[in-house]
Motif scaffolding. Structure first.
Motif, short mmCIF file in Angstrom:
data_model
loop_
_atom_site.label_atom_id
_atom_site.label_comp_id
_atom_site.label_asym_id
_atom_site.label_seq_id
_atom_site.Cartn_x
_atom_site.Cartn_y
_atom_site.Cartn_z
N PHE A 57 0.86 -1.18 0.00
CA PHE A 57 0.00 0.00 0.00
C PHE A 57 0.90 1.23 0.00
O PHE A 57 1.87 1.29 0.75
N ARG A 58 0.53 2.19 -0.86
CA ARG A 58 1.36 3.36 -1.08
C ARG A 58 0.52 4.63 -1.06
O ARG A 58 -0.64 4.62 -1.44
N VAL A 59 1.17 5.70 -0.63
CA VAL A 59 0.57 7.03 -0.68
C VAL A 59 1.56 7.91 -1.44
O VAL A 59 2.74 7.92 -1.13
N ALA A 60 1.06 8.59 -2.46
CA ALA A 60 1.90 9.46 -3.30
C ALA A 60 3.14 8.70 -3.78
O ALA A 60 4.24 9.24 -3.83
N GLY A 61 2.98 7.42 -4.10
CA GLY A 61 4.07 6.61 -4.62
C GLY A 61 5.00 6.02 -3.59
O GLY A 61 5.89 5.24 -3.93
N ASP A 73 -4.58 2.61 14.27
CA ASP A 73 -3.55 3.52 14.76
C ASP A 73 -2.19 3.22 14.13
O ASP A 73 -1.46 4.12 13.73
N ILE A 74 -1.85 1.94 14.05
CA ILE A 74 -0.56 1.54 13.48
C ILE A 74 -0.50 1.88 11.99
O ILE A 74 0.50 2.42 11.50
N VAL A 75 -1.57 1.59 11.26
CA VAL A 75 -1.61 1.87 9.82
C VAL A 75 -1.57 3.38 9.58
O VAL A 75 -0.84 3.86 8.71
N VAL A 76 -2.33 4.15 10.33
CA VAL A 76 -2.34 5.61 10.17
C VAL A 76 -0.97 6.19 10.47
O VAL A 76 -0.48 7.07 9.74
N ASP A 77 -0.31 5.72 11.50
CA ASP A 77 1.02 6.21 11.84
C ASP A 77 1.99 5.96 10.67
O ASP A 77 2.76 6.85 10.30
N SER A 78 1.93 4.79 10.09
CA SER A 78 2.80 4.49 8.96
C SER A 78 2.45 5.35 7.75
O SER A 78 3.34 5.87 7.06
N TRP A 79 1.15 5.54 7.49
CA TRP A 79 0.69 6.40 6.39
C TRP A 79 1.25 7.81 6.56
O TRP A 79 1.76 8.40 5.61
N ARG A 80 1.16 8.36 7.77
CA ARG A 80 1.64 9.72 8.02
C ARG A 80 3.13 9.85 7.78
O ARG A 80 3.61 10.89 7.36
N ALA A 130 4.79 8.33 5.46
CA ALA A 130 5.03 8.30 4.02
C ALA A 130 4.31 9.42 3.27
O ALA A 130 4.75 9.82 2.20
N ALA A 131 3.24 9.93 3.82
CA ALA A 131 2.41 10.92 3.13
C ALA A 131 3.16 12.24 2.95
O ALA A 131 3.89 12.67 3.85
N LEU A 152 -0.71 16.34 2.18
CA LEU A 152 -1.78 15.45 2.65
C LEU A 152 -1.88 15.49 4.17
O LEU A 152 -2.99 15.54 4.72
N ALA A 153 -0.76 15.47 4.84
CA ALA A 153 -0.78 15.54 6.30
C ALA A 153 -1.47 16.83 6.76
O ALA A 153 -2.26 16.83 7.70
#
Length: 123
Positions: free
Chosen positions: A28-32, A92-99, A101-102, A106-107
């Motif tokens: 899973f990727r955000v902005a590549g 919470d874990i997934v959101v932390d990882s997303w933040r 990379a984002a 986006l943040a």
């Protein structure tokens, strides 16, 4: 029990997330930028985690967090899905990882999308 479908649903609910297969597994990727993988047997996930924080996580909850030898030099940690308390902890874990990379845009656009904000839709 938490499973890979729960992981996928939460990840894909986050802004600009796309799923892409790499190394024969879902990523899973955000902005590549990759922020989450679901390795082989789907009993764990790998997420971004600064190395200095990773050691603390593993020491505090070794039944939940670990790093395979081939990922020791990376800024990633594995999470055993069966050891998670509930979907809120997974989120919470997934959101932390997303933040991590984002991109900043986006943040800044989703300031309420932080760990601990609950299982609702991104704000």
């Amino acid at each position: 029990m938490i499973d890979a479908d729960d992981v996928r649903r939460i990840a894909l609910s986050l802004p600009e997330t796309v799923e892409k297969e790499a190394w024969s597994m879902p990523t899973f990727r955000v902005a590549g930028k990759m922020y989450l993988t679901v390795p082989d047997d789907e009993t764990s996930i790998a997420v971004r985690c600064p190395r200095h924080e990773r050691e603390e996580l593993i020491a505090a909850e070794p039944e939940k967090f670990w790093v395979p030898p081939h990922e020791a030099s990376s800024a990633w940690v594995r999470v055993r899905l069966a050891a998670l308390e509930d979907l809120a902890e997974l989120r919470d874990i997934v959101v932390d990882s997303w933040r991590q990379a984002a991109p900043d845009r986006l943040a800044e656009a989703f300031p309420g999308l932080v760990p601990g904000a609950g299982a609702g839709s991104p704000r």
